[in-house]
Scaffold this motif. Structure first.
Motif, short mmCIF file in Angstrom:
data_model
loop_
_atom_site.label_atom_id
_atom_site.label_comp_id
_atom_site.label_asym_id
_atom_site.label_seq_id
_atom_site.Cartn_x
_atom_site.Cartn_y
_atom_site.Cartn_z
N MET A 152 0.84 -1.18 0.00
CA MET A 152 0.00 0.00 0.00
C MET A 152 0.88 1.24 0.00
N LYS A 153 0.57 2.17 -0.85
CA LYS A 153 1.29 3.44 -0.94
C LYS A 153 0.57 4.48 -0.10
N VAL A 154 1.29 5.07 0.88
CA VAL A 154 0.68 5.99 1.84
C VAL A 154 1.30 7.38 1.71
N LEU A 155 0.45 8.38 1.61
CA LEU A 155 0.86 9.78 1.55
C LEU A 155 0.65 10.41 2.92
N GLY A 156 1.70 10.97 3.49
CA GLY A 156 1.61 11.74 4.73
C GLY A 156 1.73 13.21 4.41
N ILE A 157 0.92 14.03 5.08
CA ILE A 157 0.91 15.47 4.81
C ILE A 157 1.06 16.23 6.12
N ASP A 158 2.05 17.13 6.17
CA ASP A 158 2.26 18.02 7.31
C ASP A 158 1.78 19.40 6.88
N PRO A 159 0.57 19.81 7.29
CA PRO A 159 0.02 21.06 6.79
C PRO A 159 0.77 22.29 7.29
N GLY A 160 0.91 23.24 6.43
CA GLY A 160 1.51 24.52 6.76
C GLY A 160 1.10 25.52 5.69
N LEU A 161 0.96 26.76 6.06
CA LEU A 161 0.52 27.78 5.10
C LEU A 161 1.64 28.21 4.17
N VAL A 162 2.86 28.27 4.66
CA VAL A 162 4.00 28.64 3.83
C VAL A 162 4.66 27.40 3.24
N ASN A 163 4.89 26.39 4.08
CA ASN A 163 5.52 25.14 3.66
C ASN A 163 4.64 23.97 4.06
N MET A 164 4.20 23.19 3.08
CA MET A 164 3.42 21.99 3.36
C MET A 164 4.29 20.79 3.02
N GLY A 165 4.65 20.02 4.05
CA GLY A 165 5.48 18.85 3.83
C GLY A 165 4.65 17.68 3.33
N TRP A 166 5.25 16.85 2.49
CA TRP A 166 4.59 15.63 2.02
C TRP A 166 5.62 14.51 1.94
N GLY A 167 5.15 13.30 2.16
CA GLY A 167 6.02 12.15 2.08
C GLY A 167 5.21 10.93 1.69
N ILE A 168 5.81 10.10 0.84
CA ILE A 168 5.12 8.89 0.38
C ILE A 168 5.99 7.68 0.69
#
Length: 164
Positions: free
Chosen positions: A1-17
Motif C-alpha cells: 500500500m502506498k501511503v501519503l503523509g501530509i504536514d500542513p503549513g501555510l508557507v511550507n506543506m510537507g509531504w512524504g510517500i
C-alpha cells in the motif's frame, strides 16, 4: 500500500510517500510545497495545486494529515486550519480515505514517546526508511505521519483478520 503523509503549513506543506508491505516500509518520495507570498487565497491555491500534482504523480492508496496544534495565536491557528483544509481536500478529491493524527500520536508511533523532539522524530524516520534523503523538517514530519498511518492501517488489518 502506498501511503501519503501530509504536514500542513501555510508557507511550507510537507509531504512524504512510503510503501507499506506487511511490516516493511520503503521510501518513495518526499518534498515541500511552498506557497508564494500574497493573499491567503493565493497561498491556499498554491498548496492545493502542489498537492494535487503530488497525488497525480505518485498515485497513493491512502493519505494522512496531522491535526492542528492549537496554540496561543488564534489568528495563526485559524490560518493553519485553512491550510489543513486544503491538505484534507486534495486527497479526498482523489477518492482517498484520509486519516487524521494528533502530533503526539505520530510521535508515539514513530519514536515510542508522545513528547519526542523534532530531531528524535527525524532520526527514527531515517532509521525506519534507510537511505532516505529528506527534503527538510516539514518533509520529515510528513514521512512520520505516513509511517504512523501505515502502522495504524496494519493494526486495523490484523484485527480484521483475527475477527474474520
Amino acid at each position: 500500500m502506498k501511503v501519503l503523509g501530509i504536514d500542513p503549513g501555510l508557507v511550507n506543506m510537507g509531504w512524504g510517500i512510503i510503501i507499506a508491505d506487511g511490516s516493511r516500509l520503503r521510501h518513495v518520495a518526499n518534498g515541500v510545497i511552498r506557497s508564494r507570498a500574497g493573499s491567503l487565497a493565493a497561498r491556499l491555491c498554491d498548496l492545493h495545486a502542489g498537492l494535487v500534482e503530488v497525488i497525480a504523480a505518485h498515485g497513493p492508496d491512502a493519505a494522512a494529515v496531522e491535526q492542528t496544534f492549537v496554540n496561543k495565536d488564534a489568528v495563526g491557528t485559524l490560518k493553519l486550519g485553512q491550510a489543513r483544509g486544503v491538505a484534507l481536500l486534495a486527497p479526498a478529491q482523489a477518492g482517498l480515505e484520509v486519516g487524521e493524527y494528533a502530533p503526539n500520536a505520530v510521535k508515539k508511533t514513530v519514536v515510542g514517546v508522545g513528547h519526542a523532539q523534532k530531531g528524535q522524530v527525524e532520526h527514527m524516520v531515517r532509521f525506519q526508511l534507510p537511505g532516505v534523503e529528506i527534503a527538510g523538517p516539514d518533509a520529515a514530519d510528513a514521512l512520520a505521519i505516513a509511517i504512523c498511518h501505515a502502522r495504524h492501517l496494519q493494526g486495523r488489518s490484523l484485527r480484521i483478520k483475527v475477527v474474520a
